[in-house]
Each structure stands twice: as structure tokens, then as C-alpha cells.
Design a protein around this motif. Structure first.
Motif, short mmCIF file in Angstrom:
data_model
loop_
_atom_site.label_atom_id
_atom_site.label_comp_id
_atom_site.label_asym_id
_atom_site.label_seq_id
_atom_site.Cartn_x
_atom_site.Cartn_y
_atom_site.Cartn_z
N GLY A 132 -7.46 4.08 -7.28
CA GLY A 132 -8.08 2.79 -7.01
C GLY A 132 -8.02 2.42 -5.55
N GLU A 133 -6.89 2.71 -4.90
CA GLU A 133 -6.77 2.43 -3.47
C GLU A 133 -7.74 3.29 -2.66
N ALA A 134 -7.87 4.56 -3.04
CA ALA A 134 -8.81 5.44 -2.35
C ALA A 134 -10.24 4.93 -2.52
N ALA A 135 -10.57 4.49 -3.73
CA ALA A 135 -11.92 3.96 -3.97
C ALA A 135 -12.17 2.74 -3.11
N LEU A 136 -11.17 1.86 -2.99
CA LEU A 136 -11.36 0.65 -2.19
C LEU A 136 -11.49 0.98 -0.71
N GLN A 137 -10.76 1.99 -0.23
CA GLN A 137 -10.92 2.40 1.16
C GLN A 137 -12.32 2.99 1.39
N ALA A 138 -12.82 3.73 0.42
CA ALA A 138 -14.18 4.26 0.54
C ALA A 138 -15.19 3.12 0.54
N PHE A 139 -14.96 2.12 -0.30
CA PHE A 139 -15.79 0.91 -0.33
C PHE A 139 -15.79 0.25 1.06
N THR A 140 -14.60 0.11 1.64
CA THR A 140 -14.45 -0.51 2.96
C THR A 140 -15.17 0.30 4.03
N LEU A 141 -15.07 1.61 3.94
CA LEU A 141 -15.75 2.49 4.89
C LEU A 141 -17.27 2.28 4.81
N ALA A 142 -17.80 2.23 3.60
CA ALA A 142 -19.24 2.04 3.43
C ALA A 142 -19.68 0.68 3.96
#
Length: 213
Positions: A132-142
Motif C-alpha cells: 500500500g505504501e509503494a502504491a501511494l508513492q507511485a500515486f504521488t510520483l504520477a
């Protein structure tokens, strides 16, 4: 240009390696962020963030003091209730993060993102596991082209390659985060705390988010 290793380079490396060993080390996240601040990676990030959220950045908007007990009195399913429930369940206070002195756009954006990090988790539906944390960091990157998100994703992948989590699951969640972040309205631009009583469903519709899970 010099080949000499600077103290901020060591701080980034130490934080990265600590996270590669154990992704739950929150202090290491802040160490990486502090080290990256001394590099030349942030001007483009700040410029991009300003195209998305200039109003709150210029205003230096922060939430009023958050009382978790007050938020628990809001209707179940509201953003405030869900936020308070999650923070209490995890044993966290609203200001559990490392604080920065607000002296420029970068320090404001960093502090505002720390203040709202768990709100982003709730609205996206990404939990606080490594995936979940990795997904949120990817979200933030996008959304924001964040150098910190790139570094943290690298640490998550290093952790996974060491056999501590499934690389397939990690790749899938990163893909989910990138896709959601590219479609959603800018989370940094929102004054979430002025809509504590609004339902999660209303917020998700407003932000153009189909929550994960």
C-alpha cells in the motif's frame, strides 16, 4: 563539480539502505527526504507542484488543530471518522511526522504532504502495508513528479529483491498507484480538513478516484 561525497549524500544512502532492510523505519524516510533537499532535484518538482496547487502553496494552508476524539463523533463513512479511526488503530497522533521550519515552497509542500499522508491513504484505498505504501508513492510520483517518491520506490524494490516481499505484488501495486495518480485530480491542492464531514464516496467522486480494494 566535485567527486567528494557530501554529508547529505551519506544521509540519503543510509536512509535508503535502512529502508531496503526494513520498510517500516519511518525515521529513515525523513532522513532520505532531508538528504534529497540538499541536491538539485527539487526545482522541477516544485515548479510542477505549483502548476497543480499554486493556491494552497501561496496561502501556506495548514489544518487547524486536529482532535481525533472530535472526529470520531462524525458519521461513520465520513472522511474525518475514517481518518480518526485509522490513526487511533495505529496508535498515531496527527503530528507523528518530523517537522520542518516553513521557509520556502519546498518546506511547505513537504510539511503539507506529511500532514495529509494518511488522508491520501484513506481516499485512495491503499493500506499502510509495504504494498500500500509503494502504491501511494507511485500515486504521488504520477501526481507531483516527487524525487522522494522515486527514492522510496527504489528502496521498496530493493527490499523486495532481498526476498522480503513479493516482487509481483509490488509491481502490480505500483502500476495501480501510477494509474490512479495520473487520472485523479491533484490531492495536494485540496483542503481536506474543511470537509471532514463529507463522505469518502463524495470525496472520491470529487477527486475522480476509484478507490483500490
Amino acid at each position: 563539480m566535485t567527486d567528494q561525497i557530501q554529508p547529505h549524500h551519506l544521509k540519503i544512502l543510509e536512509g535508503f539502505l535502512a529502508l531496503a532492510q526494513n520498510v517500516d523505519q519511518t525515521s529513515a524516510v525523513f532522513d532520505v527526504a532531508d538528504g534529497l533537499r540538499e541536491t538539485g532535484l527539487y526545482p522541477q518538482f516544485i515548479e510542477h507542484a505549483r502548476t497543480q496547487a499554486a493556491q494552497v502553496i501561496d496561502e501556506r494552508y495548514f489544518a487547524p488543530v486536529i482532535d481525533l476524539r472530535e472526529l470520531m463523533s462524525l458519521p461513520k463513512g465520513s472522511l474525518g471518522y475514517c481518518y480518526a479511526s485509522q490513526m487511533i488503530e495505529q496508535g498515531l497522533e496527527p503530528k507523528f511526522y518530523r517537522e520542518l521550519k516553513i521557509e520556502d515552497d519546498y518546506s511547505y509542500i513537504a510539511m503539507r504532504m506529511r500532514e495529509t499522508h494518511d488522508i491520501w491513504h484513506i481516499v485512495t484505498g491503499f493500506d499502510t502495508s509495504v504494498f500500500g505504501e509503494a502504491a501511494l508513492q507511485a500515486f504521488t510520483l504520477a501526481q507531483l513528479r516527487s524525487p522522494l517518491a522515486v527514492a522510496l520506490l527504489g528502496a521498496f524494490f530493493a527490499n523486495s529483491l532481498a526476498g522480503k516481499s513479493s516482487i509481483e505484488n509490488l509491481l502490480n501495486m505500483v502500476q495501480q498507484g501510477l494509474s490512479m495518480g495520473s487520472k485523479a485530480d491533484c490531492f495536494l491542492a485540496e483542503k481536506w480538513e474543511e470537509g471532514w464531514g463529507k463522505s469518502l464516496e463524495e470525496w472520491r467522486q470529487k477527486m475522480n478516484v476509484n478507490a483500490f480494494g
